[in-house]
Write an enzyme that holds these catalytic residues in place. Structure first.
Site, PDB file in Angstrom:
ATOM      1  N   THR A 194      23.218  51.100  25.926  1.00  0.00           N
ATOM      2  CA  THR A 194      23.197  52.370  26.661  1.00  0.00           C
ATOM      3  C   THR A 194      24.492  53.163  26.538  1.00  0.00           C
ATOM      4  O   THR A 194      24.523  54.351  26.856  1.00  0.00           O
ATOM      5  CB  THR A 194      22.898  52.104  28.143  1.00  0.00           C
ATOM      6  OG1 THR A 194      23.634  50.947  28.575  1.00  0.00           O
ATOM      7  CG2 THR A 194      21.417  51.846  28.359  1.00  0.00           C
ATOM      8  N   GLU A 195      25.572  52.520  26.096  1.00  0.00           N
ATOM      9  CA  GLU A 195      26.839  53.223  25.857  1.00  0.00           C
ATOM     10  C   GLU A 195      27.638  52.459  24.810  1.00  0.00           C
ATOM     11  O   GLU A 195      27.848  51.264  24.953  1.00  0.00           O
ATOM     12  CB  GLU A 195      27.693  53.320  27.135  1.00  0.00           C
ATOM     13  CG  GLU A 195      27.192  54.281  28.166  1.00  0.00           C
ATOM     14  CD  GLU A 195      28.184  54.466  29.317  1.00  0.00           C
ATOM     15  OE1 GLU A 195      29.361  54.076  29.173  1.00  0.00           O
ATOM     16  OE2 GLU A 195      27.774  54.996  30.354  1.00  0.00           O
ATOM     17  N   ASN A 196      28.081  53.160  23.783  1.00  0.00           N
ATOM     18  CA  ASN A 196      29.015  52.596  22.814  1.00  0.00           C
ATOM     19  C   ASN A 196      29.645  53.755  22.060  1.00  0.00           C
ATOM     20  O   ASN A 196      28.944  54.628  21.547  1.00  0.00           O
ATOM     21  CB  ASN A 196      28.294  51.657  21.836  1.00  0.00           C
ATOM     22  CG  ASN A 196      29.228  51.059  20.787  1.00  0.00           C
ATOM     23  OD1 ASN A 196      29.056  51.300  19.586  1.00  0.00           O
ATOM     24  ND2 ASN A 196      30.212  50.298  21.213  1.00  0.00           N
TER      25      ASN A 196
END
Length: 550
Positions: free
Chosen positions: A407-409
């Site tokens: 979901t976040e990188n």
């Protein structure tokens, strides 16, 4: 008898991740291959970081509106009052997403924008509902799947003032009412729901260090209490959806947990291995273990309980779930959202109880970095791609190989400059996405990837001094124009190829992407010259903020 129980607890703790081999750290060369058919590629933002329009069209005030307006809380006293003006420019942004060929877009719904007082029973702001309706509808028209986060940190300020926010168990019901309203109004079109984004940060930075809203420093207790209520709130929302909406809407409800990887300094040293696992359990396991297994990690219960006893407290500072709550919480996850940015080396370090209560001293460990690791972005963010594969494999063995959506990188600029040819970001995405591909080859059940972030946006206590965006936003221009960085074209090529087809093609991507960004650089430079000329003409010339210069 007591000694036997403690010994059994330790055996259970060690065996919990016995399937994960801490001594085996494969750092293999780049792997050329493609992702499974149907793998979903996206980018993300959040409401407070991008929408702006903080007091427009009936929106209520959030804890971040209040926190950011206090002098000295945010770098350069920046606020998210206007931010990227996403409230007005979402149609333009969806055009950017479509051009990138994104499969999904992750965004959050601002609780105070649709419930100004935080309470469904008091007032529903239909203008706020209309904004998200239009956003969702336009995404679907462009064949982009909306992935909706219900809570990305912007609690209605009224709930903080009246009840103490996440320190109060009443938030469980209030949040459930808000979520239920979202399911009712948007659930016929939204099939992927994330209850909370990075609850570790909500708890630790909001209630332990005070770096984030609401800015409280309730050391050694506040973070644990907030986390306890967040876990219960997540479970209640999952059950509400399961009972009331799942059969009609056929969606999925998960949570997004952010975790750095912790690698033992010495993989032949058992104490370092235990310290590294403790690091992960106090980070990811704090939330994942109750949600998947029904209770806090045993190592957290042991360490916090022992330290609480040494401090003369009659009970552990870590709250306790009742047996009924354990069964209610267990299994409340259709998918695990996983945010990840960097890695730390970890070693054992004993903190005497005399230092006082603290989440950080409870862990009895020290975090280290290798000076040879590239540090292209924020001061905390080192590029250590192999840590990503390690974390994904740990999740697989620890929690029964759940369905994972990254979901976040992503990575921010080091120099915060206006050069749009962001070589370091292209390298970061290439290396980290490749390690994710290796993890899928290892059997990890990763279904999608979300680059953080679509736009440069308000980065919380760092204000606009950190830029994670694929698109550069000129915050000094009131229209907040977007300019594509080279990484836009690079990421687009990964999406179009669904991975890394062959060496020759992949090696050409960065060169071609840099070539395309030169025109964006020229457009941005021309816009800045024009803006500066207009200010000079009006007799208003000022020095630009230092943190926004090359």
């Amino acid at each position: 008898m007591l000694q036997r129980c403690i010994l059994l607890a330790l055996v259970l703790c060690v065996s919990a991740s016995a399937d994960f081999d801490w001594t085996k750290n494969e750092r293999s060369s780049f792997y050329y291959g493609t992702f499974p058919t149907g793998f979903s590629w996206g980018a993300g933002t959040s409401a407070y970081q991008t929408e702006g329009a903080w007091n427009i069209d009936g929106k209520g005030i959030s804890i971040w509106d209040v926190f950011a307006h206090k002098k000295g809380k945010i770098f350069s006293n920046d606020t998210g009052d206007s931010s990227c003006e996403g409230y007005y420019k979402f149609k333009d942004d969806i055009t950017l997403m479509k051009d990138m060929k994104l499969n999904h877009y992750r965004f959050s719904i601002s609780w105070p924008r649709i419930l100004p007082s935080g309470l469904k029973s008091e007032h529903i702001n239909e203008k706020g509902i209309k904004y998200y309706d239009e956003l969702i509808n336009m995404l679907l028209e462009n064949k982009i799947t909306p992935v909706v986060t219900l809570y990305h940190w912007d609690l209605p300020q009224v709930l903080q003032e009246k009840y103490g926010g996440w320190q109060n168990v009443s938030m469980v019901n209030y949040f459930n009412d808000f979520a239920n309203l979202c399911f009712e109004r948007f659930g016929n079109r939204v099939k992927y729901w994330i209850t909370f984004n990075n609850p570790w940060s909500i708890a630790v930075e909001g209630f332990e260090t005070g770096e984030h809203a609401p800015g409280l420093k309730l050391k050694g207790t506040g973070a644990y209490k907030a986390a306890h209520h967040i876990i219960k709130a997540h479970a209640k929302v999952w059950h509400t959806y399961d009972v009331q909406w799942r059969s009609k809407q056929k969606g999925l409800v998960g949570i997004s947990l952010t975790a750095d990887w912790g690698e033992p300094v010495d993989i032949t040293n058992q104490r370092d291995i235990e310290a590294a696992e403790r690091y992960i359990q106090f980070y990811l396991g704090w939330f994942a273990t109750p949600i998947f297994n029904g209770d806090y990690p045993q190592v957290m219960k042991d360490y916090i309980g022992r330290k609480s006893g040494q401090q003369g407290l009659g009970a552990s500072r870590l709250p306790v779930f009742s047996s009924q709550e354990k069964s209610y919480i267990k299994g409340t996850c259709d998918f695990l959202g996983l945010g990840h940015f960097t890695t730390r080396y970890v070693t054992q370090k004993n903190y005497p109880s005399g230092l006082g209560d603290s989440y950080f001293t409870d862990r009895d460990l020290a975090e280290l970095v290798d000076p040879q690791w590239p540090d292209p972005g924020s001061e905390w963010l080192y590029s250590v791609p192999w840590g990503f594969r390690r974390l994904l494999n740990f999740v697989k063995t620890q929690y029964g190989n759940p369905m994972i959506y990254v979901t976040e990188n992503g990575v921010s600029e080091k120099m915060l400059c206006t050069d749009l040819c962001d070589n370091w970001r292209m390298q970061y995405f290439k290396d980290y996405i490749n390690e994710m591909l290796k993890a899928i080859k290892d059997g990890v059940n990763v279904k999608g990837y979300t680059a953080w972030s679509l736009l440069d946006n308000f980065e919380w206590d760092e204000g606009f001094s950190e830029r994670f965006g694929l698109y550069y936003v000129d915050f000094r221009n009131k229209n907040k124009p977007r300019y594509p960085k080279a990484s836009v074209q690079f990421y687009k090529r990964i999406i179009s190829s669904n991975g890394f087809p062959n060496q020759r093609e992949v090696e050409s991507w960065k060169r071609k992407s840099v070539e395309t960004c030169s025109s964006s650089n020229q457009l941005l430079a021309a816009a800045r010259r024009k803006s500066q000329g207009n200010q000079e003409h009006a007799g208003m010339q000022k020095a630009w903020p230092v943190h926004d210069e090359v």
